[in-house]
Design a protein around this motif. Sequence first.
Motif: not given
Length: 160
Positions: A109-133
Amino acid sequence: MKMNEGVEWAMHSCVNLSWLPGEAVTAKRLAAFYDLPTAYLNKQLQALTRAGILSSVSGPKGGFQLARDPRNITLLDIVVAIDGPDDAFRCTQILKAGPGADPHVDYRKTCVVSQAMRAAELTYRRELAGTTIADIAGRVEKQFPATPDSTRARFANLKS
């Protein structure tokens, strides 16, 4: 990050099945469409079936078909069905072994590397979740209008 190649195969299979509503297509025919190994593609199709993305129809006219409307199948649904729900980045809290480490701190929760990677993961998942077949099929149809008809014709000529 490297995705299992089965994710790509599964996505293309779902797009193709969206152009064959109500028709069950065998794993053999789906594999033949792109010259893929049938047994390996079948594993991906079974994973999609377990996830409720496809349904499996038994019998002589059996095979796979979309279990849901293509507007209700996201790319994230397919990625999770094939690759699992785990995040691509997993913080192992290596800071706990570093100088000045506090054993009581949750560095995920406090590591800046972990925070940055989590933010990227959320962006990636949000994009995939927003695109349908249906979105993908629609984009293909717009760019290549003959594709749905040529796909149906090709499947009609592939052996079961």
